[in-house]
Scaffold this active site. Sequence first.
Site, PDB file in Angstrom:
ATOM      1  N   GLU A 102      52.092 -10.054  44.000  1.00 44.03           N
ATOM      2  CA  GLU A 102      51.110 -10.824  44.752  1.00 44.03           C
ATOM      3  C   GLU A 102      51.200 -10.321  46.205  1.00 44.03           C
ATOM      4  OE1 GLU A 102      50.212 -15.418  46.071  1.00 44.03           O
ATOM      5  OE2 GLU A 102      51.694 -15.072  44.492  1.00 44.03           O
ATOM      6  N   ARG A 155      65.752 -12.745  36.927  1.00 40.05           N
ATOM      7  CA  ARG A 155      65.449 -12.199  38.244  1.00 40.05           C
ATOM      8  C   ARG A 155      66.741 -11.818  38.930  1.00 40.05           C
ATOM      9  NH1 ARG A 155      61.381 -15.048  40.770  1.00 40.05           N
ATOM     10  NH2 ARG A 155      62.044 -14.231  42.770  1.00 40.05           N
ATOM     11  N   LYS A 158      60.008 -14.181  48.946  1.00 44.72           N
ATOM     12  CA  LYS A 158      59.088 -13.729  49.986  1.00 44.72           C
ATOM     13  C   LYS A 158      58.818 -14.833  51.009  1.00 44.72           C
ATOM     14  CE  LYS A 158      56.214 -12.105  46.960  1.00 44.72           C
ATOM     15  NZ  LYS A 158      55.067 -11.543  46.249  1.00 44.72           N
TER      16      LYS A 158
END
Length: 582
Positions: free
Chosen positions: A50, A275, A285
Amino acid sequence: MNPSNPSTQAVVKTPPVAAPGPSNFIRDIVLEDLKANKYGGRVQTRFPPEPNGYLHIGHAKSICLNFGLAAEFGGKTNLRFDDTNPSKEETEYVESIKENVRWLGFDWEDRLFYASDYFDQLHEWAVTLIKAGKAYVDDLTADEIRMHRGTLTEPGKDSPYRKRSVEENLDLFERMRAGEFPDGSRVLRAKIDMASPNLNMRDPVMYRILHAEHHRTGNKWCIYPMYDYAHGESDSIEEVTHSICTLEFEDHRPLYNWFIQQLGIFPSRQIEFDRLNLTYTLLSKRKLLQLVEEGHVSGWDDPRMPTISGIKRRGYTPEAIRNFCGAIGVSKTNGSIELAMLEHFVREDLNKRAQRVMAVLRPLKVVIDNYPENQIEEMDAVNNPEDPSAGTRKVSFSRVLYIEQDDFREDPPKQYYRLSPGREVRLRYGYFVTCTSVVKKDQGEVAEVHCTYDPQTRGGNSPPDGRKVKSTIHWVSAAHAIDAEVRIYDNLFLKEDPNQTEAGQNFTANLNPKSLEILSPAKVEPSLANATVGNRYQFERLGYFCVDPDSAPGKLVFNRTVALKDTWAKIEKKTEKGSPKR
Ligand code: ATP
Ligand code: MG
């Protein structure tokens, strides 16, 4: 049903992936599917960021997995921007992401896509679902929808608008698209099951009204698809065979499969993995953006940041990151990897490729009293003992030198074998020298050290009498050395888990106030005069360093990439299987 498939063009060029490590469960699934000829022998993956921030080392794991798997089996990998959220996305992020993926060594060739490319198709499919009685326009507010949703133990409640006719839904959805309604006044929802044990299946929102300009589609749309509606469909449009994502999306898989079934579109298979979490590091982020915006770091590419741009500037190599990602593998449970393990792979790679040089970070003047005043000797120094082809260079030796302050003690403690009054040491590639006296400043601080040298030890070789010294230290010639600024980094956070805070605090309370130390002027050997931004070196005995972009003509700035001491290699030796501590 499928629009033209953009993924079947172009021939794959094998990117420089790390040698495949031991197999893992994702690779095993791909192998099984290939054996069963499930997708006609095709392997198509994608990396779907994204564009709402810079990529970090966690994304590198996903990039290496997606590109690595496809390359191994002659497949292809798309780069797709998941740009369904117009308010948070920026072109700067798109550009940085492309640059970072390329820097890591991967190539999407002509397969660069955007979820926004599919807005027309996604809209068409939404209409298809409405017509099939599988989607409806809901007038409840976001809060009301949340209240109707139920909990893990209680079923949800149907919205009073759930029974709207197909005609009314088509009409309202069209008017939503045409801009008749304000933000947040209506949504389009999938009609699935408000009693499903999986909350994602309780009539999830597919579209929302947002009168916002999109970085690619401008003002064409004022309704935007939700991630959960757009993501799986985008995979199908691109005929992605193996859609690899992180574990938090496991519960979303039934929803993606539901859309695939209802629409009869390409059945991409989602596989979830853990992850990456790293000790002393934040990989989110949103939080990294906060560090940038609040000025805790100098920017997204601050060398202390775990962003790809940050670690690149710090001096990490793409090879080291790929090797690290190969070694950590994938699993079905979330854990935490030691930061020391990442640093180990950086050292291992730089050890092979970095030229050795001598640099003195905290200079202390040494005068060799019996060395001829105007004499200069050019000594041979080895560029890289790991790589004989790197050759040798000349290093100037003269009467006045700098050594590290740390390499001299007026009152040496036991076990201290470096220079001290009366003690003889080897100057690497130079001579044996013996300390004869010290000169002090007014406050008693040592200003300079005086020595004598033994001419029979030229090049740092043992004298004919076989005399030995216990220590070899580095140096630079004072008249020849160049001034440099050296930036030493420590962990950005003090806690192993930076998210662990006292009540009322946020993660910034765990920032390490000493994560940056600037040493200036340091003294580096003159061969570094032509060093250019990004060049990496081993400063002998000190660590790996690289030239920072803040350098300018006449101003050399170095980042310490990593110190020499490898704590992870020790941990590895102690653990039986040599597997990383989790
Ligand atoms: P963040 O939580 O940092 O904002 P994200 O998951 O929202 O990350 P995306 O841009 O949506 O970031 O991620 C793109 C891809 O990278 C996704 O497939 C995601 O699963 C993967 N990814 C993100 N973070 C990690 C991580 N820490 N480890 C492995 N893969 C990750
Ligand atoms: Mg995300």
